[in-house]
Design an enzyme around this catalytic site. Sequence first.
Site, PDB file in Angstrom:
ATOM      1  N   ARG A  94     -26.019  51.915  -0.170  1.00 52.76           N
ATOM      2  CA  ARG A  94     -25.116  52.490  -1.171  1.00 52.76           C
ATOM      3  C   ARG A  94     -24.886  51.479  -2.275  1.00 52.76           C
ATOM      4  O   ARG A  94     -24.703  50.287  -2.030  1.00 52.76           O
ATOM      5  CB  ARG A  94     -23.777  52.884  -0.546  1.00 52.76           C
ATOM      6  CG  ARG A  94     -23.889  54.091   0.382  1.00 52.76           C
ATOM      7  CD  ARG A  94     -22.552  54.523   0.919  1.00 52.76           C
ATOM      8  NE  ARG A  94     -22.702  55.619   1.875  1.00 52.76           N
ATOM      9  CZ  ARG A  94     -21.739  56.060   2.669  1.00 52.76           C
ATOM     10  NH1 ARG A  94     -20.559  55.480   2.639  1.00 52.76           N
ATOM     11  NH2 ARG A  94     -21.955  57.058   3.497  1.00 52.76           N
TER      12      ARG A  94
ATOM     13  N   ARG B  93     -17.505  46.053   2.898  1.00 55.43           N
ATOM     14  CA  ARG B  93     -18.118  46.986   1.942  1.00 55.43           C
ATOM     15  C   ARG B  93     -19.428  46.377   1.459  1.00 55.43           C
ATOM     16  O   ARG B  93     -19.439  45.480   0.619  1.00 55.43           O
ATOM     17  CB  ARG B  93     -17.171  47.257   0.773  1.00 55.43           C
ATOM     18  CG  ARG B  93     -17.584  48.428  -0.116  1.00 55.43           C
ATOM     19  CD  ARG B  93     -16.586  48.621  -1.238  1.00 55.43           C
ATOM     20  NE  ARG B  93     -15.280  49.001  -0.740  1.00 55.43           N
ATOM     21  CZ  ARG B  93     -14.908  50.262  -0.472  1.00 55.43           C
ATOM     22  NH1 ARG B  93     -15.759  51.243  -0.655  1.00 55.43           N
ATOM     23  NH2 ARG B  93     -13.694  50.523  -0.031  1.00 55.43           N
TER      24      ARG B  93
ATOM     25  N   GLU C 130     -10.802  52.761   7.431  1.00 52.73           N
ATOM     26  CA  GLU C 130     -11.737  53.812   7.826  1.00 52.73           C
ATOM     27  C   GLU C 130     -12.954  53.248   8.555  1.00 52.73           C
ATOM     28  O   GLU C 130     -13.558  52.275   8.122  1.00 52.73           O
ATOM     29  CB  GLU C 130     -12.214  54.579   6.593  1.00 52.73           C
ATOM     30  CG  GLU C 130     -13.212  55.687   6.909  1.00 52.73           C
ATOM     31  CD  GLU C 130     -13.938  56.210   5.685  1.00 52.73           C
ATOM     32  OE1 GLU C 130     -15.043  56.752   5.854  1.00 52.73           O
ATOM     33  OE2 GLU C 130     -13.413  56.052   4.563  1.00 52.73           O
TER      34      GLU C 130
ATOM     35  N   SER D 275     -15.900  59.089   9.333  1.00 50.10           N
ATOM     36  CA  SER D 275     -15.484  60.283   8.609  1.00 50.10           C
ATOM     37  C   SER D 275     -16.305  61.437   9.164  1.00 50.10           C
ATOM     38  O   SER D 275     -17.536  61.404   9.125  1.00 50.10           O
ATOM     39  CB  SER D 275     -15.732  60.109   7.108  1.00 50.10           C
ATOM     40  OG  SER D 275     -15.135  61.150   6.370  1.00 50.10           O
TER      41      SER D 275
ATOM     42  N   ARG E 243     -18.586  47.847  10.479  1.00 44.75           N
ATOM     43  CA  ARG E 243     -17.120  47.897  10.523  1.00 44.75           C
ATOM     44  C   ARG E 243     -16.620  47.812  11.960  1.00 44.75           C
ATOM     45  O   ARG E 243     -15.540  47.269  12.218  1.00 44.75           O
ATOM     46  CB  ARG E 243     -16.615  49.167   9.836  1.00 44.75           C
ATOM     47  CG  ARG E 243     -16.834  49.128   8.330  1.00 44.75           C
ATOM     48  CD  ARG E 243     -16.014  50.148   7.581  1.00 44.75           C
ATOM     49  NE  ARG E 243     -16.144  49.959   6.143  1.00 44.75           N
ATOM     50  CZ  ARG E 243     -15.368  50.515   5.227  1.00 44.75           C
ATOM     51  NH1 ARG E 243     -14.375  51.316   5.607  1.00 44.75           N
ATOM     52  NH2 ARG E 243     -15.559  50.279   3.941  1.00 44.75           N
TER      53      ARG E 243
END
Length: 430
Positions: A262, A277, A349, A352, A391
């Site tokens: 990403r 991130r 988070e 999801s 994560r």
Amino acid sequence: MHDIRAIRENPAAFDAALARRAVAPVSAQILALDEDRRSKINAAETAQADQNRASKEVGAAKARGDEAEFARLRALVADKKAEVARLMAEAGAEDAALRDLLMTIPNLPSADAPDGADETGNVELKRWGTPRAFAFAPREHYQLPAVQGGMDFATAAKLSGARFVVLSGAVARVQRALAQYMLDLHIDRHGLTETWTPVLVRPEMMFGTGQLPKFGEDSYQTTDGWWLVPTAEVTLTNTVNGETVDEATLPRRLVAHTQCFRSEAGSAGRDTAGMLRQHQFEKVEMVSITRPEDSVAEHERMTQCAEAVLEGLDLPYRRIVLCTGDMGFGAVKTHDLEVWLPGQNTYREISSVSNCGDFQARRMNARYRPAGGGKPDFVHTLNGSGLAVGRCLIAVLENGQEADGSVTLPAALHPYLGGKTRLSAEGALV
């Protein structure tokens, strides 16, 4: 993508549902394009009928020696042929414009998704586990002595730039163990089918799951047109792209462990420290393809699958349901799982899980054939992280940290680490 027939039948309801996502009314624009397209097609069909009649009369006029009528009819045939071509080209342009517009409109939220403008409108549904009370000030993952030698941001920056990391030694092995634990849990306990897929895909696959055309800046494209997947949702969901599958094959429950990519467009200045991130990261992704009537229950089941990973690792978390202003583009309803990170003293988070209804299926033209006969219908698609591996590594390190700089590792990982239970302060598995 949306059903144009549903918009024709109730444009006010369509606009009202989009308003819950702060999207301006668009049904009038859609219906104007649709009406213009259909009128061009009708006009083309009329002109085609005129052309066909004139074509039949040409021969008769020629046979009876009526040269004037023959010339008139032949000119009429040519004119109608040109008119049909022009009208069909215009209708094709309107159809493309309508499709392009529909491709940019997000999915309609479910009736039970909470309203809200942004993440402040999300609603917590439950919490599991109690955050550990530390007798010392807990540190963030990249500050722990146990990982100093195995989590190298400087070398990664030399190799690739910011938002990359080089993992080595025991830290790399713990990350690999986490991915293996997740896969085994989903395969053995949850009945998912392990799948290995490419990380380079054609543009139409990105269109199918909704990353294109609106969110191209969030992903990476190669010079020869392939796209690097932001998640295995793209490949797993598109396995039914363009297909009509038998109802007996549903539900299809797939899981894959892949590298993900990403660009993190728009995240400048956010989470720049550590590996929270990254541009390149690992995920274990779950995808379900179901009958429409099964997707709500499947959404809950998938959420529980992701929760089982956190519970097996004894990581405190909370489940929230995203409000309409914070949901992803393709979602009808989304559950986020947020894991406790003591180094940041907050939940972040880690998964999801979204029900996309038939939104992606319409973009992919993916249907199922009812077992009892009848017209094929669009499948429903769901996707969710099970989990984001990096994560999860962060959460394991921060929640297991000790005052001496070592890390106590979850019992579920011990079999994957040769029976080792800790990372020493020096970064060794012991």
